[in-house]
Design a protein around this motif. Structure first.
Motif, mmCIF file in Angstrom:
data_model
loop_
_atom_site.group_PDB
_atom_site.id
_atom_site.type_symbol
_atom_site.label_atom_id
_atom_site.label_comp_id
_atom_site.label_asym_id
_atom_site.label_seq_id
_atom_site.Cartn_x
_atom_site.Cartn_y
_atom_site.Cartn_z
ATOM 1 N N GLU A 96 -31.662 -4.034 16.798
ATOM 2 C CA GLU A 96 -30.231 -3.936 16.543
ATOM 3 C C GLU A 96 -29.916 -3.178 15.243
ATOM 4 O OE1 GLU A 96 -28.914 -7.995 16.643
ATOM 5 O OE2 GLU A 96 -29.212 -8.143 18.815
ATOM 6 N N ASN A 97 -30.847 -3.236 14.282
ATOM 7 C CA ASN A 97 -30.661 -2.536 13.019
ATOM 8 C C ASN A 97 -31.324 -1.160 13.019
ATOM 9 O OD1 ASN A 97 -29.212 -4.306 10.933
ATOM 10 N ND2 ASN A 97 -30.599 -5.729 11.960
ATOM 11 N N HIS A 98 -31.750 -0.709 14.204
ATOM 12 C CA HIS A 98 -32.332 0.624 14.389
ATOM 13 C C HIS A 98 -33.578 0.852 13.550
ATOM 14 C CE1 HIS A 98 -28.657 1.380 16.564
ATOM 15 N NE2 HIS A 98 -27.972 0.990 15.508
ATOM 16 N N ILE A 99 -34.375 -0.205 13.382
ATOM 17 C CA ILE A 99 -35.636 -0.100 12.659
ATOM 18 C C ILE A 99 -36.757 0.174 13.628
ATOM 19 C CG2 ILE A 99 -37.272 -1.380 11.220
ATOM 20 C CD1 ILE A 99 -34.760 -2.828 10.070
ATOM 21 N N VAL A 100 -36.709 -0.466 14.776
ATOM 22 C CA VAL A 100 -37.695 -0.209 15.828
ATOM 23 C C VAL A 100 -36.965 0.133 17.123
ATOM 24 C CG1 VAL A 100 -39.434 -1.758 14.831
ATOM 25 C CG2 VAL A 100 -37.920 -2.605 16.604
ATOM 26 N N ILE A 101 -37.682 0.802 17.989
ATOM 27 C CA ILE A 101 -37.160 1.084 19.324
ATOM 28 C C ILE A 101 -38.205 0.663 20.345
ATOM 29 C CG2 ILE A 101 -35.622 2.957 18.661
ATOM 30 C CD1 ILE A 101 -37.710 4.937 19.589
ATOM 31 N N LYS A 102 -37.739 0.344 21.525
ATOM 32 C CA LYS A 102 -38.630 -0.013 22.606
ATOM 33 C C LYS A 102 -39.254 1.254 23.159
ATOM 34 C CE LYS A 102 -38.626 -3.706 25.820
ATOM 35 N NZ LYS A 102 -37.893 -4.695 26.548
#
Length: 84
Positions: free
Chosen positions: A77-83
């Protein structure tokens, strides 16, 4: 599986801080969240990260899995990781 966004920098000295170079926000990590982020960086599946944490701490596996999943969702949600 997840991966760090390209704009995320991990503090190389102690891995306790991640920095979003686009927003200039930083996030302090505790020992467990460090293991989660390092596991993501290594390309580990969430289940493998949970197993690693459970081997290091006395914690119920189901509780650990739920907490890890919740933390990873916050990272997404905080755009630190992506799937992947």
């Amino acid at each position: 599986m997840y991966r760090l966004q390209q704009n995320i920098i991990l503090d190389p000295d102690d891995c306790s801080v991640i920095i979003d170079s686009l927003s200039n926000k930083y996030y302090e990590l505790n020992e467990v969240s460090q293991l989660i982020v390092l596991g993501i960086m290594k390309g580990m599946a969430l289940e493998a990260i949970v197993n690693d944490i459970c081997s290091k701490f006395e914690i119920d596996r189901d509780r650990c899995f739920a907490d890890c999943k919740e933390f990873v969702q916050i990272l997404v949600e905080n755009h630190i990781v992506i799937k992947k």
